[in-house]
Every structure is written in C-alpha cells, then in structure tokens.
Design a protein around this motif. Structure first.
Motif, PDB file in Angstrom:
ATOM      1  N   PHE A   1       0.852  -1.186   0.000  1.00  0.00           N
ATOM      2  CA  PHE A   1       0.000   0.000   0.000  1.00  0.00           C
ATOM      3  C   PHE A   1       0.888   1.237   0.000  1.00  0.00           C
ATOM      4  O   PHE A   1       2.069   1.174   0.288  1.00  0.00           O
ATOM      5  N   VAL A   2       0.283   2.365  -0.335  1.00  0.00           N
ATOM      6  CA  VAL A   2       0.973   3.651  -0.277  1.00  0.00           C
ATOM      7  C   VAL A   2       0.288   4.462   0.816  1.00  0.00           C
ATOM      8  O   VAL A   2      -0.883   4.821   0.697  1.00  0.00           O
TER       9      VAL A   2
ATOM     10  N   LEU B   1      -4.310   8.240  -3.311  1.00  0.00           N
ATOM     11  CA  LEU B   1      -3.996   9.643  -3.607  1.00  0.00           C
ATOM     12  C   LEU B   1      -3.175   9.792  -4.887  1.00  0.00           C
ATOM     13  O   LEU B   1      -2.771  10.899  -5.241  1.00  0.00           O
ATOM     14  N   ASN B   2      -2.933   8.681  -5.565  1.00  0.00           N
ATOM     15  CA  ASN B   2      -2.114   8.683  -6.786  1.00  0.00           C
ATOM     16  C   ASN B   2      -0.770   9.366  -6.597  1.00  0.00           C
ATOM     17  O   ASN B   2      -0.320  10.146  -7.440  1.00  0.00           O
ATOM     18  N   LYS B   3      -0.130   9.084  -5.477  1.00  0.00           N
ATOM     19  CA  LYS B   3       1.196   9.623  -5.213  1.00  0.00           C
ATOM     20  C   LYS B   3       2.184   9.018  -6.201  1.00  0.00           C
ATOM     21  O   LYS B   3       2.059   7.849  -6.566  1.00  0.00           O
ATOM     22  N   PRO B   4       3.170   9.795  -6.619  1.00  0.00           N
ATOM     23  CA  PRO B   4       4.214   9.195  -7.460  1.00  0.00           C
ATOM     24  C   PRO B   4       4.994   8.176  -6.618  1.00  0.00           C
ATOM     25  O   PRO B   4       5.355   8.467  -5.472  1.00  0.00           O
ATOM     26  N   ILE B   5       5.200   6.995  -7.153  1.00  0.00           N
ATOM     27  CA  ILE B   5       5.888   5.954  -6.387  1.00  0.00           C
ATOM     28  C   ILE B   5       6.929   5.248  -7.248  1.00  0.00           C
ATOM     29  O   ILE B   5       6.860   5.263  -8.473  1.00  0.00           O
ATOM     30  N   ARG B   6       7.889   4.664  -6.553  1.00  0.00           N
ATOM     31  CA  ARG B   6       8.818   3.727  -7.188  1.00  0.00           C
ATOM     32  C   ARG B   6       8.427   2.364  -6.652  1.00  0.00           C
ATOM     33  O   ARG B   6       8.403   2.148  -5.441  1.00  0.00           O
ATOM     34  N   LEU B   7       8.103   1.480  -7.542  1.00  0.00           N
ATOM     35  CA  LEU B   7       7.540   0.195  -7.180  1.00  0.00           C
ATOM     36  C   LEU B   7       8.594  -0.905  -7.261  1.00  0.00           C
ATOM     37  O   LEU B   7       9.363  -0.978  -8.214  1.00  0.00           O
TER      38      LEU B   7
ATOM     39  N   THR C   1       7.190   7.632   1.021  1.00  0.00           N
ATOM     40  CA  THR C   1       7.978   6.414   0.900  1.00  0.00           C
ATOM     41  C   THR C   1       8.961   6.558  -0.258  1.00  0.00           C
ATOM     42  O   THR C   1       8.728   7.318  -1.194  1.00  0.00           O
ATOM     43  N   ASP C   2      10.046   5.813  -0.156  1.00  0.00           N
ATOM     44  CA  ASP C   2      11.002   5.761  -1.265  1.00  0.00           C
ATOM     45  C   ASP C   2      10.579   4.696  -2.274  1.00  0.00           C
ATOM     46  O   ASP C   2      10.794   4.845  -3.473  1.00  0.00           O
TER      47      ASP C   2
END
Length: 167
Positions: free
Chosen positions: A29-30, A54-60, A36-37
């Motif tokens: 989850f975000v 929230l559609n946060k930009p993430i590195r998956l 988060t990194d």
C-alpha cells in the motif's frame, strides 16, 4: 507494513526515518500520511485495488509474478523470496524481509507490522482488510513471530510501532 498502528504513530515513524536516514519501503500500500522511497508489491491483487488512493508518485518494487506496466519499477524474482513456511509463504512483509537479507542493510526498522487479531481493526485502511478466522490468526501470528526471531540472526530489527511479534 499496513497495520493499524501506523495511524497512532505517524510522528514516531517520521522521527525514526529522519534520525536514522532511512530508506522507506511500504508493503502492499501507499500510506497517505507518510512519504515512501519504494512500495513493495508481491501480488497484483493489491495493485488492482486502490493501493495508492492519492495517486502519489511511487517507485515500485514488485515480484516477477506481477505484470505491471509502470515507470520506476524494480522486479524481484518471486521464487527467490517466497518463504519455506506454507502459512506465510507469500506474506508480503515476510517476502520483503527476505529480500532485505539479500541487501544487507545496517538495520531494519519495522512499522505497522502489528500482528493479527480476530474481530479487530488490523489494517491501516479499511480497504486493505482481509478477514481471518481465529485459527488462521493464531497460525499467522505464530509463523511470523518465529520467522522474525529467525531473521534476527541475519538482520538487526527494531520495531517502531507496537507489534505482537516483538516477543
């Protein structure tokens, strides 16, 4: 991890991150209140839900059994991080911890790895909730406790939030 204790401990988590210059990896989850990194995802079930409302930009970071087309992704061989214990074989938090052993961090701080209770709020967000009966809750808690105890031979682990696994 997505345990309910995150809600009451956001400031403690943030303080730990800053004081220890942590790389922050969320599991499945975000979080809304924390940056988060990376986000670790071991199955597409969570990705296809609203794991990032929230559609946060993430590195998956995801396992090879998950086919996702997204920028900023790292793929990890699924079979290299599944666990021998059938009860937690594909438990996302356990899989991430197994991956961390391979990466040899100085220390691992755990937040939100609370453990399970019957008829209780076990997750940070209601949409993450999975229902387990009393027998399954006992099996999961026992298996994860044993797993973390074994991991402490290879990883320095500190719990930031309350957990049933600190025994």
């Amino acid at each position: 991890a997505p345990g309910a204790s995150i809600k009451e401990n956001v400031e403690t988590i943030r303080k730990t991150v800053v004081e220890n210059d942590c790389v922050v990896i969320s599991v499945s989850f975000v979080p809304n209140e924390l940056d988060t990194d990376y986000t670790f995802l071991s199955n597409v079930k969570r990705y296809n839900t609203t794991f990032n409302p929230l559609n946060k930009p993430i590195r998956l970071i995801h396992t090879s059994n998950v086919e996702i087309e997204q920028d900023n992704t790292l793929v990890v061989n699924y079979s290299s991080i599944v666990n021998e214990d059938d009860v937690i074989m594909d438990n996302s938090a356990a899989m991430l911890l197994k991956l961390l052993i391979k990466l040899s961090p100085n220390k691992v701080f755990l937040a939100g790895l609370d453990g399970y209770e019957v008829n209780a709020v076990n997750y940070y967000q209601d949409r993450l909730t999975l229902k387990h009966d009393a027998k399954r809750v006992h099996e999961l808690n026992q298996a994860i406790s044993k797993y973390i105890l074994d991991l402490r031979k290879d990883l320095v682990i500190e719990f930031v939030t309350p957990s049933k696994y600190t025994l």
